[in-house]
Scaffold this motif. Structure first.
Motif, PDB file in Angstrom:
ATOM      1  N   LEU A 106      -4.519   5.727   3.127  1.00  0.00           N
ATOM      2  CA  LEU A 106      -4.549   4.848   1.957  1.00  0.00           C
ATOM      3  C   LEU A 106      -3.757   3.563   2.164  1.00  0.00           C
ATOM      4  O   LEU A 106      -4.053   2.543   1.549  1.00  0.00           O
ATOM      5  N   PHE A 107      -2.737   3.636   3.008  1.00  0.00           N
ATOM      6  CA  PHE A 107      -1.896   2.464   3.269  1.00  0.00           C
ATOM      7  C   PHE A 107      -1.802   2.219   4.779  1.00  0.00           C
ATOM      8  O   PHE A 107      -0.738   2.386   5.382  1.00  0.00           O
ATOM      9  N   PRO A 108      -2.922   1.832   5.409  1.00  0.00           N
ATOM     10  CA  PRO A 108      -2.884   1.618   6.863  1.00  0.00           C
ATOM     11  C   PRO A 108      -1.984   0.452   7.264  1.00  0.00           C
ATOM     12  O   PRO A 108      -1.408   0.455   8.356  1.00  0.00           O
TER      13      PRO A 108
ATOM     14  N   ALA B  49       3.256   5.382  -2.170  1.00  0.00           N
ATOM     15  CA  ALA B  49       2.428   6.433  -2.779  1.00  0.00           C
ATOM     16  C   ALA B  49       3.093   6.992  -4.036  1.00  0.00           C
ATOM     17  O   ALA B  49       2.441   7.165  -5.076  1.00  0.00           O
ATOM     18  N   ILE B  50       4.378   7.260  -3.960  1.00  0.00           N
ATOM     19  CA  ILE B  50       5.080   7.829  -5.114  1.00  0.00           C
ATOM     20  C   ILE B  50       5.131   6.824  -6.256  1.00  0.00           C
ATOM     21  O   ILE B  50       4.933   7.183  -7.431  1.00  0.00           O
TER      22      ILE B  50
ATOM     23  N   HIS C 162       0.972  -4.245   3.227  1.00  0.00           N
ATOM     24  CA  HIS C 162       0.264  -3.945   1.981  1.00  0.00           C
ATOM     25  C   HIS C 162       1.010  -2.870   1.194  1.00  0.00           C
ATOM     26  O   HIS C 162       1.089  -2.932  -0.048  1.00  0.00           O
ATOM     27  N   ALA C 163       1.548  -1.884   1.900  1.00  0.00           N
ATOM     28  CA  ALA C 163       2.315  -0.832   1.234  1.00  0.00           C
ATOM     29  C   ALA C 163       3.554  -1.416   0.549  1.00  0.00           C
ATOM     30  O   ALA C 163       3.880  -1.052  -0.580  1.00  0.00           O
ATOM     31  N   ARG C 164       4.231  -2.341   1.231  1.00  0.00           N
ATOM     32  CA  ARG C 164       5.418  -2.975   0.632  1.00  0.00           C
ATOM     33  C   ARG C 164       5.031  -3.770  -0.614  1.00  0.00           C
ATOM     34  O   ARG C 164       5.744  -3.751  -1.623  1.00  0.00           O
TER      35      ARG C 164
END
Length: 275
Positions: A33-35, A246-247, A39-41
């Motif tokens: 989901l967060f390759p 994710a959390i 983007h995750a940050r």
């Protein structure tokens, strides 16, 4: 890059109640989901700001509470989740409880006594750094309680959590799924990096030697205690950034699902003197 939908995060990491759960089938370094870490940050930053606003609403209404349970092996990142997911959140409506070994006074009571006391009141977000699940994890692996007593606790915990949810507490439970190799690297960091040395506990290595037993206990915990009212989410924890992202998505979703509205007391300017 498009935003990862909250429902997609829930679906990927949920341990569906009633379905057989196999921990070995979950990748502790899942990046689907967060390759992209950038983007995750960005996702985390956006959600952290939204959680702050939603927590203000929760505090203003005093109608519901949110309890977040964080479980994981040493170095899985429980304190990191608290620090980053709630980086923007006012401490005014937050309560954090780290559960250590029970005191003599706590041992004189039932194992849920100290836990119930720490449940957040309405209007608050409460976070458990470890929790009542220690009593079916460490107590089981270390044989700190008789096997038949541990066996009883799964259903007791389920009923305890059902009581909370029926009385206005939304429960989010996150197992921080850390890989064995990654834990080894993080434990080494606690010795080699000066600002982390205070965290090192030789006893963590004793638990590491019991890794298979702990993983079996975690698998049983999820199988027995992922319920419709308080399901478990198994979050890949090898990547700190993706873990937090994710959390944060799931926490934001839980607060939005409460569908709270700002209190609207009947106030009129003409009734007050502002001179």
């Amino acid at each position: 890059m498009s935003t990862v939908e909250i429902d997609d995060v829930r679906a990927r990491f949920l341990a569906a109640p009633g379905d057989a759960f196999d921990l070995s089938s979950r990748d502790s370094d899942d990046r689907e989901l967060f390759p992209d870490k950038k983007h995750a940050r960005k996702s985390l930053k956006t959600d952290a700001a939204a959680i702050d606003e939603l927590q203000d609403l929760l505090y203003a209404t005093q109608e519901r509470a949110l309890l977040i349970v964080l479980q994981g092996m040493d170095t899985a990142g429980k304190s990191g989740v608290i620090r980053h997911v709630f980086a923007e959140t006012s401490p005014l409506g937050m309560k954090v409880k780290a559960f250590k070994a029970p005191s003599k006074d706590e041992l004189a009571r039932d194992y849920l006594w100290r836990v119930h006391e720490a449940v957040p009141p309405k209007g608050f977000i409460g976070i458990f750094d470890r929790s009542h699940y220690e009593d079916v994890l460490v107590a089981k692996v270390r044989e700190l309680a008789p096997a038949d007593m541990v066996e009883q606790r799964y259903e007791q915990i389920n009923q305890f959590e059902k009581l909370l949810t029926e009385n206005g507490v939304t429960i989010l439970k996150f197992m921080l799924h850390l890989g064995h190799e990654e834990q080894g690297e993080r434990l080494k960091e606690r010795i080699t990096e000066p600002h982390k040395r205070w965290k090192f506990n030789p006893g963590d290595l004793d638990d590491r030697k019991l890794w298979p037993e702990f993983m079996a206990a975690y698998e049983t915990m999820v199988n027995r205690c992922s319920t419709p009212w308080a399901p478990w989410y198994v979050i890949p924890a090898d990547s700190r950034t993706r873990r937090n992202a994710a959390i944060a998505r799931i926490v934001r979703g839980a607060l939005e699902d409460m569908k709270l509205d700002w209190p609207n007391p009947d106030l009129r300017l003409e009734d007050y003197d502002f001179s």
